[in-house]
Design a protein around this motif. Structure first.
Motif, mmCIF file in Angstrom:
data_model
loop_
_atom_site.group_PDB
_atom_site.id
_atom_site.type_symbol
_atom_site.label_atom_id
_atom_site.label_comp_id
_atom_site.label_asym_id
_atom_site.label_seq_id
_atom_site.Cartn_x
_atom_site.Cartn_y
_atom_site.Cartn_z
ATOM 1 N N GLU B 19 4.085 51.441 27.665
ATOM 2 C CA GLU B 19 5.396 50.815 27.873
ATOM 3 C C GLU B 19 6.064 50.479 26.544
ATOM 4 O OE1 GLU B 19 6.662 50.441 30.840
ATOM 5 O OE2 GLU B 19 4.953 50.615 32.186
ATOM 6 N N PHE B 61 11.854 43.289 29.734
ATOM 7 C CA PHE B 61 12.270 44.625 30.163
ATOM 8 C C PHE B 61 11.213 45.642 29.775
ATOM 9 C CE2 PHE B 61 16.346 42.451 29.344
ATOM 10 C CZ PHE B 61 16.931 42.612 30.582
ATOM 11 N N PHE B 62 11.105 46.685 30.587
ATOM 12 C CA PHE B 62 10.297 47.856 30.247
ATOM 13 C C PHE B 62 11.289 48.954 29.881
ATOM 14 C CE2 PHE B 62 7.890 45.236 33.145
ATOM 15 C CZ PHE B 62 6.673 45.116 32.491
ATOM 16 N N ALA B 63 11.558 49.104 28.608
ATOM 17 C CA ALA B 63 12.601 50.021 28.155
ATOM 18 C C ALA B 63 11.970 51.348 27.754
ATOM 19 C CB ALA B 63 13.346 49.393 26.985
#
Lengths: 282, 98
Positions: B19, B61-63
């Motif tokens: 991630e 957030f998982f960007a």
């Protein structure tokens, strides 16, 4: 349908808080949000348990939906006003769902829970009790629900509108960026689909942009107003938001929401998939 | 909340190596803000995701790897933009003061 009949603002809701024929319904992605505070008198629908079959991947059936609304105290002639977090994603999904089962008078609170909170309006933790009713849902209206075969047949023929973020469209992300990314399906989009992220239709505070702005956004993205349209996203909730814009605010005919969306399409064997920022060929 | 780790909610069960995490806390006068909204905008300024802050003011957030902008909205405050670079396998920590 029009903006006037499908959308209400916070002042309208505040004026109808004690109207017994107006039922406020909160639907959130975060299903615990309601319990931490909700608009006075609002009931809760949990999209994961109340609105989904718990065994196969589908909605609850007509009888189950009838039983659900009867138990929660909603009548067929009530005005149902939906609101929720995430810029009304799941509230729009529930709006579409109520329409799917033929509820006449459904409205969406513009800006949803976020706008209500940012305006420092009151939320309560008081439980809501409504007397049980006898609700009768209609047969599903498949003129607003698209299934996978018609989506495949629509490639290069109808407007396909991919409402996910640009990175999901291109295949660089598999899910919205507030969720972990590991998933099994292929990434990308349905060939020929226009990329119009749902968020283009909303202001920062979650309210919808004006009809003129909305018309311009979809026209510039290549939506042909003379064609039928299918909107999709990952699991069908963000595309409900866009379905609402096209069908209910702009009054476009023949707009369907593909609730199977990318989690179904991206797992199908043998269907075409486009990668990158371009639409791809039919 | 007592014992809250930096970044808030535990990353247990998430494969951080795969991630590109962006997380942090929103504060006002050094106090956490639990009723703010943080929007994640991509390199073109396009909206990508939004989360409400937790009661401890945290967000995550998982960007994907790259440069992002965080736009924070809160009652009785002007929006605040912060840029952040996400990298796969690492956690970018951001403190947003409103």
């Amino acid at each position: 349908m029009s903006r006037e009949s499908a959308l209400v603002d916070a002042d309208w809701v505040a004026e109808h808080l004690d109207d017994p024929k107006v039922v406020l319904v909160e639907v959130d992605e975060d299903t615990s949000a309601y319990d931490k505070g909700h608009i006075k008198g609002a009931i809760k629908l949990d999209w994961t348990t109340d609105l989904q079959d718990q065994v196969r991947r589908d909605f609850v059936n007509k009888d189950q939906f009838s039983a659900l609304l009867s138990e929660r105290g909603v009548s067929n002639d009530d005005t149902v006003v939906l609101y929720g977090g995430n810029n009304n994603w799941f509230a729009a999904y529930a709006y579409w769902y109520f329409k799917l089962y033929g509820h006449e008078d459904v409205k969406l609170l513009d800006g949803g829970r976020k706008k209500w909170e940012l305006d420092s309006r009151e939320l309560t933790e008081d439980a809501t009790t409504r007397e049980a009713t006898t609700y009768t849902a209609k047969e599903q209206d498949h003129s607003i629900r698209a299934f996978r075969d018609e989506v495949v047949a629509a490639i290069g023929v109808q407007n396909l509108v991919d409402v996910r973020s640009p990175d999901e469209y291109a295949g660089r992300l598999m899910a919205p960026a507030h969720l972990p990314q590991e998933q099994a399906q292929r990434a990308g989009h349905i060939p020929t689909a226009a990329s119009v992220p749902w968020s283009k239709a909303a202001n920062d505070d979650g309210t919808f942009k004006s009809d003129d702005e909305l018309q311009k956004i979809y026209s510039e993205a290549g939506v042909d107003w003379n064609k039928d349209t299918i909107a999709y996203c990952r699991i069908g909730e963000r595309s409900s938001h866009t379905w609402f814009v096209l069908k209910e605010l702009l009054g476009q005919q023949n707009v369907k929401n593909y609730d199977g969306s990318w989690t179904e399409y991206g797992s199908l064997v043998g269907v075409p998939v486009a990668l990158g920022d371009e639409r791809g060929e039919a | 909340m007592c014992g809250a780790t930096t970044g808030g909610v535990s990353l247990e069960g998430v494969n951080v190596a795969k991630e590109s995490v962006i997380q942090g806390i929103v504060t006002r006068d050094d106090e956490p803000v639990g009723n703010a909204y943080v929007r994640l905008l991509d390199r073109t300024g396009e909206f990508t995701a939004e989360v409400p802050t937790s009661v401890t003011g945290h967000f995550r957030f998982f960007a994907s790897p790259g440069e992002w902008t965080l736009r924070t909205l809160a009652p009785k405050a002007d929006p605040v933009d912060r840029t952040v670079v996400a990298q796969q396998g690492s956690v970018a920590e951001v403190t947003v003061a409103i």
